[in-house]
Design a protein around this motif. Sequence first.
Motif, PDB file in Angstrom:
ATOM      1  N   ASP A  11       0.822  -1.218   0.000  1.00  0.00           N
ATOM      2  CA  ASP A  11       0.000   0.000   0.000  1.00  0.00           C
ATOM      3  C   ASP A  11       0.849   1.257   0.000  1.00  0.00           C
ATOM      4  N   THR A  12       1.887   1.274  -0.811  1.00  0.00           N
ATOM      5  CA  THR A  12       2.779   2.432  -0.848  1.00  0.00           C
ATOM      6  C   THR A  12       2.754   3.091  -2.218  1.00  0.00           C
ATOM      7  N   VAL A  13       3.095   4.365  -2.205  1.00  0.00           N
ATOM      8  CA  VAL A  13       3.235   5.142  -3.428  1.00  0.00           C
ATOM      9  C   VAL A  13       4.622   5.754  -3.432  1.00  0.00           C
ATOM     10  N   LEU A  14       5.323   5.638  -4.567  1.00  0.00           N
ATOM     11  CA  LEU A  14       6.659   6.215  -4.692  1.00  0.00           C
ATOM     12  C   LEU A  14       6.557   7.581  -5.356  1.00  0.00           C
ATOM     13  N   LEU A  15       7.283   8.547  -4.826  1.00  0.00           N
ATOM     14  CA  LEU A  15       7.284   9.912  -5.343  1.00  0.00           C
ATOM     15  C   LEU A  15       8.716  10.361  -5.553  1.00  0.00           C
ATOM     16  N   ASP A  16       8.935  11.127  -6.615  1.00  0.00           N
ATOM     17  CA  ASP A  16      10.218  11.796  -6.802  1.00  0.00           C
ATOM     18  C   ASP A  16      10.056  13.261  -6.402  1.00  0.00           C
ATOM     19  N   PHE A  17      11.022  13.772  -5.633  1.00  0.00           N
ATOM     20  CA  PHE A  17      11.014  15.172  -5.234  1.00  0.00           C
ATOM     21  C   PHE A  17      12.169  15.886  -5.917  1.00  0.00           C
ATOM     22  N   PHE A  18      11.872  17.057  -6.464  1.00  0.00           N
ATOM     23  CA  PHE A  18      12.909  17.863  -7.091  1.00  0.00           C
ATOM     24  C   PHE A  18      12.736  19.279  -6.573  1.00  0.00           C
ATOM     25  N   VAL A  19      13.713  19.772  -5.874  1.00  0.00           N
ATOM     26  CA  VAL A  19      13.568  21.045  -5.171  1.00  0.00           C
ATOM     27  C   VAL A  19      14.175  22.178  -6.004  1.00  0.00           C
ATOM     28  N   GLY A  20      13.369  23.197  -6.269  1.00  0.00           N
ATOM     29  CA  GLY A  20      13.878  24.414  -6.880  1.00  0.00           C
ATOM     30  C   GLY A  20      14.299  24.283  -8.325  1.00  0.00           C
ATOM     31  N   GLY A  21      13.729  23.334  -9.062  1.00  0.00           N
ATOM     32  CA  GLY A  21      14.160  23.125 -10.439  1.00  0.00           C
ATOM     33  C   GLY A  21      13.143  23.587 -11.467  1.00  0.00           C
ATOM     34  N   SER A  22      13.584  23.614 -12.703  1.00  0.00           N
ATOM     35  CA  SER A  22      12.694  23.851 -13.833  1.00  0.00           C
ATOM     36  C   SER A  22      12.350  22.497 -14.459  1.00  0.00           C
ATOM     37  N   LEU A  23      11.418  22.499 -15.369  1.00  0.00           N
ATOM     38  CA  LEU A  23      11.072  21.282 -16.114  1.00  0.00           C
ATOM     39  C   LEU A  23      10.928  21.655 -17.577  1.00  0.00           C
ATOM     40  N   LEU A  24      12.037  21.566 -18.299  1.00  0.00           N
ATOM     41  CA  LEU A  24      12.077  21.934 -19.710  1.00  0.00           C
ATOM     42  C   LEU A  24      11.857  20.700 -20.571  1.00  0.00           C
ATOM     43  N   HIS A  25      11.039  20.853 -21.598  1.00  0.00           N
ATOM     44  CA  HIS A  25      10.839  19.750 -22.531  1.00  0.00           C
ATOM     45  C   HIS A  25      10.664  20.311 -23.941  1.00  0.00           C
ATOM     46  N   THR A  26      11.126  19.553 -24.907  1.00  0.00           N
ATOM     47  CA  THR A  26      11.053  19.972 -26.305  1.00  0.00           C
ATOM     48  C   THR A  26       9.633  19.793 -26.814  1.00  0.00           C
ATOM     49  N   THR A  27       9.070  20.848 -27.371  1.00  0.00           N
ATOM     50  CA  THR A  27       7.701  20.773 -27.880  1.00  0.00           C
ATOM     51  C   THR A  27       7.627  20.694 -29.397  1.00  0.00           C
ATOM     52  N   SER A  28       8.621  21.225 -30.093  1.00  0.00           N
ATOM     53  CA  SER A  28       8.588  21.206 -31.559  1.00  0.00           C
ATOM     54  C   SER A  28       9.970  21.527 -32.106  1.00  0.00           C
ATOM     55  N   TYR A  29      10.131  21.307 -33.405  1.00  0.00           N
ATOM     56  CA  TYR A  29      11.373  21.685 -34.076  1.00  0.00           C
ATOM     57  C   TYR A  29      11.053  22.137 -35.500  1.00  0.00           C
ATOM     58  N   ARG A  30      11.996  22.840 -36.099  1.00  0.00           N
ATOM     59  CA  ARG A  30      11.832  23.318 -37.475  1.00  0.00           C
ATOM     60  C   ARG A  30      13.155  23.191 -38.206  1.00  0.00           C
ATOM     61  N   ILE A  31      13.090  22.708 -39.457  1.00  0.00           N
ATOM     62  CA  ILE A  31      14.271  22.530 -40.297  1.00  0.00           C
ATOM     63  C   ILE A  31      14.385  23.705 -41.265  1.00  0.00           C
ATOM     64  N   ASN A  32      15.584  24.241 -41.401  1.00  0.00           N
ATOM     65  CA  ASN A  32      15.867  25.285 -42.394  1.00  0.00           C
ATOM     66  C   ASN A  32      16.904  24.746 -43.362  1.00  0.00           C
TER      67      ASN A  32
END
Length: 338
Positions: A11-32
Amino acid sequence: AVYNMRRGNADTVLLDFFVGGSLLHTTSYRINDSGGNNNGIPEDGETVGLTVTLANASGWTNATGVTATLSTSDTNVIITKATASFPNIDNGSAASCAADSFAFFVRPGILPRRVPLVVTKHSTPGSYDTADTLMIPVGFPRILLVDDDGGEGYETYYRGTLDTINVNYREWQVSTQGSPSLATLDSFPVVIWFTGNDSLNTLSPNDTSNLKAYLDSGGKFLLSSKQLGQQLGSTGFYAQYLRAQYVNNNANQRLLRGVNGNPVSWSIRDSIALGYAGGATNYPSMDIIAPINGADSCFIYRTIGGAGGITYEGNYKLAYLAFPFEALSGPSRYLQRI
């Protein structure tokens, strides 16, 4: 911040804690590729720019001093500008590296495929996720995937197969784009066409006219259409180009066997199953066909006999499946869709 909640033991749940951080992720890209042929596709011999957009998730810390580095394991792609800088990215917002893009060179002779490009992110404070992998098509696609299922959604099965074998393809939606022109067909060495459940509007007269010309010029054509014979079985296109004879539409069964020595099914020991977990369930009401005019059977309905697929190799190459490719599934002892 709490991140990545998941079930633990008992009956446990595992959690990750991250203190004071950002969460950057790539949403799109474009080719030139304006320095090449400017078609938006990285091709052999071209040096192209790559602009990436990063987003910072809401509720996380604002990211400053944002940069990223680009790398790849594919030796046919050479990173010529590996570092790019971004504006500061507040939480809940996004920004691109348009002012300082990446760049890479595509070696001549590369086979069209999807290349993994890894974007490693750096910022203050650091991002919880440090790297994203972009699978970028490189090289002009050699396959045209014609989605003619009337909006049913069976294209996901074809995309999955082509993505698994890591080949580039261009998708054509008949429901929104109309029938592909002969010029479009001629741009691709291989055409894959599927019609889903349709029995009334499978291939139009314009389609068959264009396909005749495409095959006359040496095209390679894979057609999956479980009820095509019900509409076109008496036409010259069906007999002379698909090299098939329509027998009947009563093949309501789920198992087919291969034909020894056929280049598609390879061996009589290879069988296929339809409509099991992992595949579409649209196998009822399939045509039974017979090869004519130099064609060969490649799959035979196991119980009642009669061909469920034929192949032809002459001035053009053809595989015509009278069962839905999207329905391939079943236990591991059967051929799989991939």
